[in-house]
Scaffold this motif. Structure first.
Motif, PDB file in Angstrom:
ATOM      1  N   VAL A  50       0.872  -1.175   0.000  1.00 20.52           N
ATOM      2  CA  VAL A  50       0.000   0.000   0.000  1.00 20.52           C
ATOM      3  C   VAL A  50       0.907   1.222   0.000  1.00 20.52           C
ATOM      4  O   VAL A  50       1.818   1.323   0.826  1.00 20.52           O
ATOM      5  CB  VAL A  50      -0.924   0.024   1.236  1.00 20.52           C
ATOM      6  CG1 VAL A  50      -1.759   1.305   1.254  1.00 20.52           C
ATOM      7  CG2 VAL A  50      -1.829  -1.205   1.255  1.00 20.52           C
ATOM      8  N   ILE A  51       0.666   2.139  -0.928  1.00 21.00           N
ATOM      9  CA  ILE A  51       1.450   3.370  -1.005  1.00 21.00           C
ATOM     10  C   ILE A  51       0.546   4.547  -0.674  1.00 21.00           C
ATOM     11  O   ILE A  51      -0.550   4.680  -1.238  1.00 21.00           O
ATOM     12  CB  ILE A  51       2.066   3.564  -2.404  1.00 21.00           C
ATOM     13  CG1 ILE A  51       2.969   2.378  -2.764  1.00 21.00           C
ATOM     14  CG2 ILE A  51       2.856   4.866  -2.468  1.00 21.00           C
ATOM     15  CD1 ILE A  51       3.571   2.457  -4.159  1.00 21.00           C
ATOM     16  N   THR A  52       0.992   5.398   0.240  1.00 23.34           N
ATOM     17  CA  THR A  52       0.227   6.579   0.607  1.00 23.34           C
ATOM     18  C   THR A  52       1.198   7.713   0.903  1.00 23.34           C
ATOM     19  O   THR A  52       2.418   7.559   0.769  1.00 23.34           O
ATOM     20  CB  THR A  52      -0.697   6.281   1.807  1.00 23.34           C
ATOM     21  OG1 THR A  52      -1.647   7.343   1.950  1.00 23.34           O
ATOM     22  CG2 THR A  52       0.095   6.100   3.099  1.00 23.34           C
ATOM     23  N   GLY A  53       0.661   8.875   1.272  1.00 23.25           N
ATOM     24  CA  GLY A  53       1.494  10.029   1.560  1.00 23.25           C
ATOM     25  C   GLY A  53       1.264  10.542   2.968  1.00 23.25           C
ATOM     26  O   GLY A  53       0.161  10.434   3.510  1.00 23.25           O
ATOM     27  N   ILE A  94      -1.494  -1.212  -4.046  1.00 26.28           N
ATOM     28  CA  ILE A  94      -2.680  -0.373  -3.858  1.00 26.28           C
ATOM     29  C   ILE A  94      -2.209   1.039  -3.553  1.00 26.28           C
ATOM     30  O   ILE A  94      -1.375   1.247  -2.668  1.00 26.28           O
ATOM     31  CB  ILE A  94      -3.550  -0.890  -2.691  1.00 26.28           C
ATOM     32  CG1 ILE A  94      -4.054  -2.307  -2.979  1.00 26.28           C
ATOM     33  CG2 ILE A  94      -4.725   0.054  -2.424  1.00 26.28           C
ATOM     34  CD1 ILE A  94      -4.716  -2.975  -1.780  1.00 26.28           C
ATOM     35  N   ALA A  95      -2.719   2.025  -4.280  1.00 25.63           N
ATOM     36  CA  ALA A  95      -2.460   3.425  -3.963  1.00 25.63           C
ATOM     37  C   ALA A  95      -3.595   3.934  -3.089  1.00 25.63           C
ATOM     38  O   ALA A  95      -4.756   3.916  -3.503  1.00 25.63           O
ATOM     39  CB  ALA A  95      -2.351   4.258  -5.232  1.00 25.63           C
ATOM     40  N   ALA A  96      -3.262   4.350  -1.874  1.00 26.41           N
ATOM     41  CA  ALA A  96      -4.229   4.975  -0.971  1.00 26.41           C
ATOM     42  C   ALA A  96      -4.027   6.481  -1.105  1.00 26.41           C
ATOM     43  O   ALA A  96      -3.152   7.067  -0.457  1.00 26.41           O
ATOM     44  CB  ALA A  96      -4.015   4.510   0.461  1.00 26.41           C
ATOM     45  N   VAL A  97      -4.814   7.098  -1.971  1.00 25.67           N
ATOM     46  CA  VAL A  97      -4.568   8.481  -2.388  1.00 25.67           C
ATOM     47  C   VAL A  97      -5.252   9.419  -1.402  1.00 25.67           C
ATOM     48  O   VAL A  97      -6.471   9.592  -1.425  1.00 25.67           O
ATOM     49  CB  VAL A  97      -5.058   8.707  -3.830  1.00 25.67           C
ATOM     50  CG1 VAL A  97      -4.692  10.116  -4.290  1.00 25.67           C
ATOM     51  CG2 VAL A  97      -4.446   7.670  -4.769  1.00 25.67           C
ATOM     52  N   ARG A 115      -6.633   1.670  -6.927  1.00 24.79           N
ATOM     53  CA  ARG A 115      -6.563   2.998  -6.340  1.00 24.79           C
ATOM     54  C   ARG A 115      -7.797   3.228  -5.467  1.00 24.79           C
ATOM     55  O   ARG A 115      -8.931   3.134  -5.959  1.00 24.79           O
ATOM     56  CB  ARG A 115      -6.512   4.077  -7.442  1.00 24.79           C
ATOM     57  CG  ARG A 115      -5.150   4.227  -8.101  1.00 24.79           C
ATOM     58  CD  ARG A 115      -5.261   4.639  -9.555  1.00 24.79           C
ATOM     59  NE  ARG A 115      -5.917   3.590 -10.327  1.00 24.79           N
ATOM     60  CZ  ARG A 115      -5.299   2.476 -10.751  1.00 24.79           C
ATOM     61  NH1 ARG A 115      -4.024   2.302 -10.506  1.00 24.79           N
ATOM     62  NH2 ARG A 115      -5.964   1.549 -11.420  1.00 24.79           N
ATOM     63  N   VAL A 116      -7.552   3.520  -4.192  1.00 23.66           N
ATOM     64  CA  VAL A 116      -8.604   3.917  -3.265  1.00 23.66           C
ATOM     65  C   VAL A 116      -8.347   5.381  -2.933  1.00 23.66           C
ATOM     66  O   VAL A 116      -7.226   5.746  -2.559  1.00 23.66           O
ATOM     67  CB  VAL A 116      -8.585   3.062  -1.984  1.00 23.66           C
ATOM     68  CG1 VAL A 116      -9.692   3.494  -1.037  1.00 23.66           C
ATOM     69  CG2 VAL A 116      -8.707   1.580  -2.329  1.00 23.66           C
ATOM     70  N   ASP A 179     -10.968  10.109   6.715  1.00 25.68           N
ATOM     71  CA  ASP A 179     -10.526   9.346   7.878  1.00 25.68           C
ATOM     72  C   ASP A 179     -10.789   7.847   7.749  1.00 25.68           C
ATOM     73  O   ASP A 179     -10.403   7.073   8.624  1.00 25.68           O
ATOM     74  CB  ASP A 179     -11.157   9.892   9.165  1.00 25.68           C
ATOM     75  CG  ASP A 179     -12.679   9.883   9.134  1.00 25.68           C
ATOM     76  OD1 ASP A 179     -13.265   9.604   8.063  1.00 25.68           O
ATOM     77  OD2 ASP A 179     -13.289  10.158  10.184  1.00 25.68           O
ATOM     78  N   HIS A 180     -11.420   7.427   6.657  1.00 25.68           N
ATOM     79  CA  HIS A 180     -11.640   6.001   6.410  1.00 25.68           C
ATOM     80  C   HIS A 180     -10.663   5.444   5.377  1.00 25.68           C
ATOM     81  O   HIS A 180     -10.733   4.253   5.053  1.00 25.68           O
ATOM     82  CB  HIS A 180     -13.065   5.756   5.904  1.00 25.68           C
ATOM     83  CG  HIS A 180     -14.122   6.029   6.928  1.00 25.68           C
ATOM     84  ND1 HIS A 180     -15.476   5.849   6.681  1.00 25.68           N
ATOM     85  CD2 HIS A 180     -14.040   6.475   8.212  1.00 25.68           C
ATOM     86  CE1 HIS A 180     -16.166   6.170   7.758  1.00 25.68           C
ATOM     87  NE2 HIS A 180     -15.317   6.553   8.697  1.00 25.68           N
ATOM     88  N   LEU A 181      -9.775   6.293   4.855  1.00 22.83           N
ATOM     89  CA  LEU A 181      -8.948   5.863   3.729  1.00 22.83           C
ATOM     90  C   LEU A 181      -8.052   4.683   4.078  1.00 22.83           C
ATOM     91  O   LEU A 181      -8.086   3.645   3.402  1.00 22.83           O
ATOM     92  CB  LEU A 181      -8.100   7.028   3.212  1.00 22.83           C
ATOM     93  CG  LEU A 181      -7.123   6.652   2.087  1.00 22.83           C
ATOM     94  CD1 LEU A 181      -7.872   6.221   0.835  1.00 22.83           C
ATOM     95  CD2 LEU A 181      -6.174   7.809   1.788  1.00 22.83           C
ATOM     96  N   MET A 182      -7.213   4.832   5.089  1.00 21.12           N
ATOM     97  CA  MET A 182      -6.276   3.750   5.388  1.00 21.12           C
ATOM     98  C   MET A 182      -6.988   2.488   5.867  1.00 21.12           C
ATOM     99  O   MET A 182      -6.609   1.381   5.446  1.00 21.12           O
ATOM    100  CB  MET A 182      -5.218   4.217   6.385  1.00 21.12           C
ATOM    101  CG  MET A 182      -4.190   5.158   5.771  1.00 21.12           C
ATOM    102  SD  MET A 182      -3.435   4.536   4.229  1.00 21.12           S
ATOM    103  CE  MET A 182      -2.520   3.116   4.852  1.00 21.12           C
ATOM    104  N   PRO A 183      -8.024   2.579   6.714  1.00 18.76           N
ATOM    105  CA  PRO A 183      -8.752   1.344   7.034  1.00 18.76           C
ATOM    106  C   PRO A 183      -9.307   0.646   5.793  1.00 18.76           C
ATOM    107  O   PRO A 183      -9.237  -0.586   5.678  1.00 18.76           O
ATOM    108  CB  PRO A 183      -9.872   1.823   7.966  1.00 18.76           C
ATOM    109  CG  PRO A 183      -9.305   3.039   8.627  1.00 18.76           C
ATOM    110  CD  PRO A 183      -8.476   3.707   7.565  1.00 18.76           C
ATOM    111  N   ALA A 184      -9.837   1.419   4.834  1.00 15.24           N
ATOM    112  CA  ALA A 184     -10.388   0.807   3.619  1.00 15.24           C
ATOM    113  C   ALA A 184      -9.286   0.171   2.783  1.00 15.24           C
ATOM    114  O   ALA A 184      -9.444  -0.951   2.271  1.00 15.24           O
ATOM    115  CB  ALA A 184     -11.136   1.858   2.803  1.00 15.24           C
TER     116      ALA A 184
END
Length: 253
Positions: A50-53, A94-97, A115-116, A179-184
């Motif tokens: 999972v990639i996020t910023g 998975i990109a958690a944008v 992509r989520v 606030d649901h992005l990373m859990p999803a």
């Protein structure tokens, strides 16, 4: 694996999370960031990445101030190592944008398998605004996802779109509250990681074989084309106008 200076890394239950960690510059990518990204993708033992910023941005693309310091040599005619690592890994990505994903930040999101997006996410292929062409994912993967006509509109205009439109055109699989992005994203990653890893890897290779271009050939064309465009007055004007926060004046040379 150990985290780097620019990218954090944590792994739990077969899911690795890469966090772009330069929030003070909206997670802009410098050479060190690209090197760390390449190393982390190659070296992971996770079944899903999972990639996020960090902060309010996913990734604002290249760090223009650093990359425009001094005279950089022309890019070699090849797929860049970071793109090569992402596009050829058998590990699902998975990109958690979590915010704006523009320039190479959008390329990074496109190089993921899924992509989520948070509701605050924004997407833009801004290369044309700097007198450049996009990288390989903007040219090939974007059209796979949204169709040639919509891809052409986004590439030729450099428009930035919101998460709602991104979902409607098929650029992202779902949009969730911030606030649901990373859990999803982690829930989705966990469901993938629970499956037999050899079968998942084979499926990813099959998708690549059936749908993708020869990324390294396309990468060589992109590098050669960028080498030409980097020398133009329009590119220099695109960068200057961005740094000076003014409207650009392009001359077609």
């Amino acid at each position: 694996m150990s985290p780097g200076q620019d990218i954090g890394y944590a792994e739990s239950e077969h899911v690795g999370v890469l966090t772009l960690n330069r929030p003070d510059v909206h997670n802009a990518l410098r050479r060190k960031t690209y090197d760390e990204l390449t190393e982390l993708v190659h070296g992971t033992t996770a079944r899903v990445l999972v990639i996020t910023g960090a902060g309010r941005s996913f990734c604002s693309g290249d760090d223009v101030r650093e990359l425009m310091t001094g005279e950089a040599p022309p890019p070699p005619p090849r797929l860049t190592p970071a793109a090569d690592a992402l596009l050829h890994t058998d590990v699902p990505v998975i990109a958690a944008v979590n915010g704006p994903a523009v320039g190479w930040g959008m390329e990074l999101a496109l190089m993921a398998d899924l992509r989520v997006a948070a509701a605050s996410a924004r997407f833009g292929e801004l290369f044309v605004k700097r007198g450049l062409c996009s990288d390989v994912a903007g040219i090939a993967r974007l059209a796979q996802l949204v169709g040639r006509e919509t891809a052409a509109e986004l590439l030729f205009t450099g428009d930035v779109i919101d998460a709602g439109r991104a979902e409607r055109i098929g650029l992202v699989s779902r949009v969730v509250p911030d606030d649901h992005l990373m859990p999803a994203a982690l829930e989705l990653a966990g469901r993938i990681a629970a499956n037999p890893p050899l079968a998942v890897a084979a499926l990813k290779r099959g998708l690549r074989r059936a749908l993708d271009p020869e990324w390294r050939d396309l990468g060589a064309w992109v590098s050669t084309t960028l080498g030409e465009l980097f020398t133009t007055e329009d590119h220099r004007e695109g960068v200057r106008s961005f740094l000076e926060k003014r409207e650009p004046h392009y001359v077609g040379r």
